[in-house]
Write an enzyme that holds these catalytic residues in place. Structure first.
Site, mmCIF file in Angstrom:
data_model
loop_
_atom_site.group_PDB
_atom_site.id
_atom_site.type_symbol
_atom_site.label_atom_id
_atom_site.label_comp_id
_atom_site.label_asym_id
_atom_site.label_seq_id
_atom_site.Cartn_x
_atom_site.Cartn_y
_atom_site.Cartn_z
ATOM 1 N N CYS A 3 0.781 -1.348 -0.086
ATOM 2 C CA CYS A 3 0.071 -0.051 0.043
ATOM 3 C C CYS A 3 0.786 1.367 -0.125
ATOM 4 C CB CYS A 3 -0.725 0.097 0.993
ATOM 5 S SG CYS A 3 -0.320 -0.030 2.710
ATOM 6 N N HIS A 35 -2.342 0.817 6.496
ATOM 7 C CA HIS A 35 -2.812 0.712 5.158
ATOM 8 C C HIS A 35 -3.125 2.013 4.824
ATOM 9 C CE1 HIS A 35 -4.248 -1.300 1.588
ATOM 10 N NE2 HIS A 35 -5.271 -0.412 1.519
ATOM 11 N N ASN A 70 -5.665 1.869 -4.178
ATOM 12 C CA ASN A 70 -4.765 1.398 -3.270
ATOM 13 C C ASN A 70 -4.344 -0.048 -3.693
ATOM 14 O OD1 ASN A 70 -6.624 -0.853 -1.137
ATOM 15 N ND2 ASN A 70 -7.647 0.324 -2.464
#
Length: 345
Positions: A254, A305, A317
């Site tokens: 990420c 994240h 993402n």
């Protein structure tokens, strides 16, 4: 298709299976009509023809929609069969788009796969065998390309030697494809090598819901939001790779996706999701705008994240389930602790 020394040109989603008996009957009638009037109806489409299908059909499935001619659509059951056999069942739609580019369904070597097994072009005369060999080869290049759809498609045309060449130079791009084509042309003494625009040529027959996502900033972000989004979109479909920081890694994690993308526009987001959290400033949820970053706590406490908000409740993402993709902000809030939106100062 292509062996390593492929001279010609070759380009994933599922086509809906026609299960309704009435649909099969109507389709049969269409095929009969097409066999009689096919030349007139489909005159506008030559091998790899125009992206217009007055007499063609389209089907939806996981990942996207392929718009193909009736001549290609008739092979859907065989494509489905072999795609599932070789572990790429979700790419049926893309394979149909590939066939539209390769032969339009009008040649016995449907996937132009003779060369992948060392035979002369068009040597395969059994459509079933052509599809079996072609799908098997496509599954192999998909694996070697580590799930990068565009890299795999170009390798179907150039041969799998292109994969390593591209990965050593940061991954697939049209520029890299042109460089490879020129190098191979010089090496073999040919006037040209393959189709450097093969990916574009195949994907014109294949569309995903992501194609309609357009991001336009309001000019108040520190960077050009549309430019950053367009860079990230190039990696849609690339697998999630723990620690992946560049396309050459075969995928991103990420924070790696954001680090690499923003570096292309001169912004330093080096580091983990936590580092990127600390480099940004909080934004109230009622004031968020495309380009803001969104943070969650997933495998550990604290920021673990991150993605970039693109509007309409979505963020782009790289995640363990779908690789580089768009996700629903509301759905993620149901699954993981939400840590807020933040902006690059």
């Amino acid at each position: 298709m292509q062996g390593v020394l492929k001279k010609g040109a070759k380009v994933a989603g599922t086509i809906a299976v026609l299960k309704n008996p009435l649909t099969w009957i109507l389709t049969g009638i269409l095929f009969l009509l097409f066999s009689i009037f096919g030349v007139a109806l489909f005159l506008s489409i030559s091998l790899g023809g125009e992206n217009q299908f007055e007499s063609g059909m389209s089907g939806e499935g996981a990942g996207g929609t392929a718009q193909v001619s009736a001549e290609v659509l008739r092979y859907e059951p065989l494509i489905q069969k072999y795609a599932e056999e070789y572990g790429i069942g979700k790419y049926v739609g893309l394979i149909m788009a590939l066939i539209q580019q390769e032969s339009g369904g009008r040649q016995l070597d449907v996937m132009q796969s003779s060369e992948s097994i060392g035979l002369p072009p068009g040597a395969i005369t059994d459509p079933d065998y052509s599809i079996k060999i072609g799908v098997k080869y496509f599954s192999e290049v998909m694996k070697q390309a580590k799930g990068d759809i565009r890299l795999a498609l170009q390798a179907y045309n150039f041969g799998n030697s292109f994969i390593q060449y591209a990965l050593e130079r940061g991954g697939y791009s049209e520029e890299i494809a042109s460089q490879f084509s020129q190098a191979m042309s010089e090496k073999l003494g040919w006037s040209s090598y393959g189709d450097v625009n093969y990916v574009e040529h195949v994907l014109r027959y294949y569309h995903t819901e992501n194609d309609s996502i357009v991001v336009v900033g309001d000019g108040t972000q520190r960077f050009d939001v549309e430019e950053v989004h367009n860079i990230m979109k190039e990696f849609l479909g690339l697998p999630y790779v723990w620690g992946g920081r560049t396309p050459a890694s075969g995928g991103f994690d990420c924070s790696g996706l954001l680090e690499y993308t923003f570096a292309q526009v001169g912004i330093d987001l080096y580091g983990t999701a936590e580092s990127q959290y600390n480099k940004t400033v909080p934004v109230p949820e009622d004031q968020i705008k495309p380009g803001d970053l969104v943070f969650f706590s997933t495998y550990k406490l604290g920021p673990s994240h991150v993605g970039m908000y693109v509007g309409d409740g979505k963020f782009i993402n790289s995640n363990g389930s779908n690789g580089t993709s768009y996700s629903s902000f509301k759905e993620w809030k149901k699954l993981y602790p939400f840590l807020g939106f933040r902006r690059i100062p």
